[in-house]
Design an enzyme around this catalytic site. Structure first.
Site, short mmCIF file in Angstrom:
data_model
loop_
_atom_site.label_atom_id
_atom_site.label_comp_id
_atom_site.label_asym_id
_atom_site.label_seq_id
_atom_site.Cartn_x
_atom_site.Cartn_y
_atom_site.Cartn_z
N LYS A 44 71.58 56.16 41.59
CA LYS A 44 70.91 56.88 40.53
C LYS A 44 70.20 58.13 41.06
CE LYS A 44 70.41 52.84 37.71
NZ LYS A 44 69.63 52.09 36.72
N GLU A 82 60.77 57.56 36.48
CA GLU A 82 60.88 58.76 35.64
C GLU A 82 60.02 58.59 34.40
OE1 GLU A 82 65.14 58.93 35.21
OE2 GLU A 82 65.11 57.58 33.52
N HIS A 113 65.66 45.98 28.54
CA HIS A 113 66.60 46.96 29.10
C HIS A 113 68.01 46.44 29.24
CE1 HIS A 113 62.91 49.02 29.64
NE2 HIS A 113 62.47 48.09 30.47
N ARG A 132 82.36 52.73 36.77
CA ARG A 132 83.24 51.58 36.57
C ARG A 132 83.54 51.44 35.08
NH1 ARG A 132 79.28 48.82 33.91
NH2 ARG A 132 77.22 49.05 34.82
#
Lengths: 162, 494, 494, 162
Positions: free
Chosen positions: B112, B196, B231, B288
């Protein structure tokens, strides 16, 4: 044949005739109930009562109809004991049990700690998810029954809060 | 073709291979000898004990089986080794085609933090936050102070909500950092986390890409995955109710640009957050095939696994961007073995009864069966139930109809939760964001349900109870083993 | 909504009604109390004894049940009363909406002979032949002499190959006339037959129409149904490999013109023969939903039953002709309980084992289950297995994959026949016509099959045999009734 | 345990160990055959032999593997009779039997008629289809055992041709 049941906390007595497929004239708590009964495969049954059709699926100790699950228990009428004792009150010590098999990842309290209601006690990992078990009440940790990395089974006592 | 995975995705890939005339090799852990991907394969080999680290994550064993069986290609599915660049590289070294991007592209876009650097280089808007992994909780606190709370901690190597934590103030941050890092370490073998800024009420919308080895790259529309719990995606749909042609084109073009900048090949997904003003922010790239790829297949009419295999054979894409037209609406429900009444705890165990839905517009990607014991070693997803219809409203109603037909007995599932979501006015009006489901659950309103006469329930229960003995025999036979039952009977006779 | 039908089509309509929030009323004969359309309905009523003439063809009983249950609409499915204008009229008189065309349009277009007159009036090309029913075998011989052999005898009221006979010379004609007339009488309640010239090697291609009450009428592309045995469709596909945009437009426009000329409303199909030079000849119109409608649904993305219901509610069509775009390819195999090794004799009986296929692109419209006894009173179709994929070749290979997964035990089926057709070079190249399948069957070539080691077969058989006893218990329980089994056990214990 | 089988006309002897799930060391006609056996549900089994996987489905007296059905018969080794008599030759009288349940719609011959091979004898209707039963050989109709509108069962003799 008569079956005594506890359906969702309500006691019911159902009388069934000898033949239990096709048109069945039953009685529920003395009320006549005629149903057209057809077993489709084990655990899946179609009931037609006054034109209304119910697909009933047996799921352990429950029956699923129209997407709703109704839990039931067969009671032994010869037993006078009825249900088991009313269970632990909210005032006494409360055991926090593993709701499923898993592995203990972290222990957040130790014996003697004061905890608030909803405070995290133990983290269990199962099926790749970590789940924090919280205290059911405010009180004092009487006992921590597991250690980090222990494998626990469903229902095992993890912590006792008193 | 060796399928280095299990469950529904292994079965889905095996079916695609059969359709293309490719022989299939399944692998299984000790928990999965009876899993449904095994009997659909041409060959099957044991990998190791149940834990993934000793079986499905053992790239060395998988390559050894590939060698032994003379296989020259490996499809990794999703999860497990699918985003492991070292494994992709080991495949290349062993002369085996890895169905996915080259290790180099995976290294750039799969992490990431590195992907965020690449996104910056490609001029793609992204959420403010740390570009590199955080050394420790102190650094986390410092960075968070710079961008302002609330912030989100995320695993650099991961996905699927694992290793993620929302943090609303500095006091919570050190504990959250430790938890996220430990979960990341456990799930992905790397504890690296970054943080973030948390966007308020964002929608999670992602672009499906397919790139070939010849510089061709198309986007296959978007998926909206805003219905999440902790999430984890719970419901996915295509198209998104808020994405029009123009926004789709802008997001698609940005995603394709990023992929091409890293030499990406094969299927991939670029995830974005979209705010109320239709600004989109790069979130991460999944290098993927994704769990939710079926909704894209249904609205594009394409088959992503077939495309993956053709791309891996070196073929150029057979379809141009202008030929890709979205039609109708598809919704996917991820059916999990978990207990919504008990904090969504996983509920592995024996499936004692399975009545599956069917009919027009219903697709189920599923690898469980009556008598299968859901192991506690892996993700508790049982099935992906997908409804396709001409409009979103019809797709929702079709899914509700299918959920009414569905009965999974013996374990707890979240089927009832889907019924509740799909009947919720906010969901039906597409007023959703990534916090929608948590708010709905907090409301705790009961679902309006059809009335069933109490007497009928009692009669059904009595009729089933009256047949309990023969029922028990059937369950035993279906489940354990007929040999065992036969033996026990013979024993009784003595 | 009352569904005046049984089997897969009743279930398919019930599912559509549920999706639209309509309560459903099923009807069943004594042979069908355990049929799968019953447990999917909200209400269910017994019609009468097993024979269709005493149950599903009893319009009076059905209207009585509609009245009793407070139902205001009836969907007739296909077959049975679906093309019975008197029943449609009786519904109208009773104030019940019949989901189909008005009786007047059905009378004009449903009778093959009257439809031919209407087709002539609408300037539609048709095969030379008698326009009216033939009084007797003598008239048949006279008319046949006029147009020249070979000729085809057909039932005026019928469809599905019943009451049809190809005749190659005058000597055969009287016997064929008697047989066709008697079969027509038995199947449709009318022995009226007509004859027409037999076109050499024609393809059977039909246009799906949907018309509303406001003069709107669209064609939803074509289906090719050239793979037939004894004039019964065996495989249907959409689109046809030989129909291009221009031919589709011409055939579609002609079909719509015919329907509009007769005030047609709701779903209908105009059947054509197409010769090698792409000339098309009107054959007949089916004034109902057809068995093979799923292939049209898959390539158009529409739902024909939903459209039928909306049209019947008086809504105008929600889609315009230019919005209807065909995408991908769909193939349907009609899986029958019949024995291909024994002259395709019907094979009703108990389904002792059922392993159904699934996965991406596979739709199965089916109403049988393990433990269901296929009654000998009705059409022996078990299931419609449909494969959808981006191309015809992929759809064929997908269907082959699904057929490999499919096992129906206890009765004979034509699954093996489909495997043979789908692997045949002529079928794969779309070199098919209505005589194709009879020729293939006459060849009698064996299908190339995968080798299975004899020792493995023996081991599997031995392992199954070793468990025969517990197996027998399961079969009994699954099949007859658990009550009966329990009783028997108790009896044995005495 | 040893099982004697007739698989597609070929006699086979299979020796099975006591445990018949998991890795099973069997013998087929004396040849060692090790298979990993897993019963998925009654009648559906996965066999893995040297890496090759076979999904085997039991269908009555047959097992379906890879879409092919292999008929088998369990033989009783204690019986010396073996199979039943070699069956009626093609020269003697031949009975035409109903291949399935149905109703006799038409009879096309009567006793004493000379018939050719393939000539229609009787028409039976079943499942809404009329099916003409043809003569298996040229000869003379010895007997017509049914009448129009008779309901016949599978295997019932309809006509005898000699």
């Amino acid at each position: 044949m008569t079956v005594w049941l506890d359906v969702g906390g309500k006691k019911v007595r159902v009388s069934l005739p000898g033949s239990r497929e096709g048109v069945v004239a039953a009685e529920v708590d003395g009320r006549a109930l005629t149903a057209d009964v057809r077993m489709l495969r084990p655990g899946v049954m179609s009931l037609v009562v006054e034109g209304r059709q119910y697909r009933c699926v047996l799921d352990g100790d429950g029956v699923v109809i129209d997407g709703r699950r109704f839990g039931f228990e067969v009671e032994d009428p010869r037993s006078l004991q009825g249900r088991r004792g009313a269970g632990a009150g909210t005032d006494g010590p409360r055991a926090v049990k593993a709701p499923m098999p898993g592995r203990v990842v972290r222990i957040l309290v130790k014996a003697g700690d004061e905890v608030g209601q909803g405070q995290g006690l133990v983290v269990i990992e199962a099926m790749k998810m970590q789940n924090e078990l919280k205290s059911p009440k405010a009180g004092r940790v009487a006992k921590v029954a597991v250690a980090v990395d222990d494998t626990v089974g469903s229902g095992d006592v993890l912590v006792v809060v008193e | 073709m060796l399928i280095a995975n299990r469950g529904e995705i292994a079965l889905r890939v095996i079916r695609a291979c059969r359709e293309m005339g490719l022989a299939t090799v399944a692998v299984y852990s000790d928990a999965d000898r009876g899993a449904l991907h095994v009997p659909h394969a041409d060959e099957a080999y044991r990998l190791g004990p149940a834990p993934a680290a000793e079986s499905y994550l053992r790239g060395d064993l998988i390559l050894e089986i590939a060698r032994r069986s003379g296989t020259d290609a490996i499809h990794p599915g999703y999860g497990f080794l699918s985003e492991n660049a070292d494994f992709a590289e080991a495949c290349a070294v062993a002369g085996v085609t890895f169905i996915g991007p080259p290790a180099s592209a995976m290294r750039v876009l799969g992490s990431k933090t590195k992907a965020r650097q690449a996104a910056d280089a490609a001029g793609m808007p992204r959420v403010p936050g740390s570009v590199t992994g955080l050394a420790d909780a102190e650094e986390a606190v410092r960075v968070a102070a710079g961008i302002g709370y609330p912030v989100m901690l995320k695993a650099a190597a991961g996905g699927g909500g694992k290793g993620m934590r929302a943090v609303f103030g500095a006091a919570e941050l050190p504990a959250a950092f430790a938890a996220a890092s430990s979960e990341a370490e456990r799930s992905f073998g790397s504890g690296e986390v970054y943080l973030e800024k948390l966007i308020e009420r964002p929608r999670h919308i992602e672009i499906q890409l397919m790139a070939d080895e010849h510089g061709g790259c198309v986007y296959l529309g978007e998926r909206e995955c805003s219905v999440q719990r902790r999430h984890q995606k719970v419901i996915e749909e295509a198209p998104s109710a808020v994405v029009g042609e123009e926004l789709r084109r802008r997001m698609g073009a940005a995603a394709a640009r990023l992929a091409l900048s890293a030499g990406y090949v094969n299927a991939g997904t670029v995830e974005f957050l979209v705010d109320a003003a239709e600004n989109f922010y790069f979130l991460e790239m999944n290098t993927r095939l994704q769990v939710e790829h079926p909704v894209t297949e249904l609205v594009t009419g394409l088959d992503l696994v077939h495309m993956q295999l053709r791309v891996a054979m070196g073929e150029p894409l057979a379809i141009a961007q202008e030929d890709i037209v979205l039609r109708g609406h598809a919704i996917e429900c991820r059916i999990y073995a978990e207990d919504p009444e008990n904090n969504f705890f996983p509920s592995p165990g024996l499936i004692t009864r399975l009545v599956q839905p069917g009919g027009p517009g219903i697709r189920e990607d599923c690898a469980v069966y009556e008598g299968w014991r859901v192991p506690l070693d892996y993700d508790p997803m049982l099935s992906k139930l997908v409804a396709f219809a001409p409009t979103r409203e019809m797709a929702i109603d079709r899914m509700l109809r299918a959920l009414d037909e569905y009965v999974i007995g013996g374990i707890k599932t979240n089927i009832g939760l889907f019924r509740r979501i799909l009947m919720d006015e906010d969901f039906r009006s597409a007023r959703i964001d990534t916090g929608y489901l948590e708010r709905l659950l907090a409301e705790g309103t009961a679902l309006p349900q059809k009335a069933v006469l109490e007497d009928v329930v009692a009669l059904a229960a009595a009729l089933f109870s009256a047949s309990t003995k023969s029922e028990a025999v059937v369950a035993e036979v279906a489940v354990e083993s007929r040999w065992a039952v036969a033996g026990r009977r013979e024993g009784l006779r003595l």
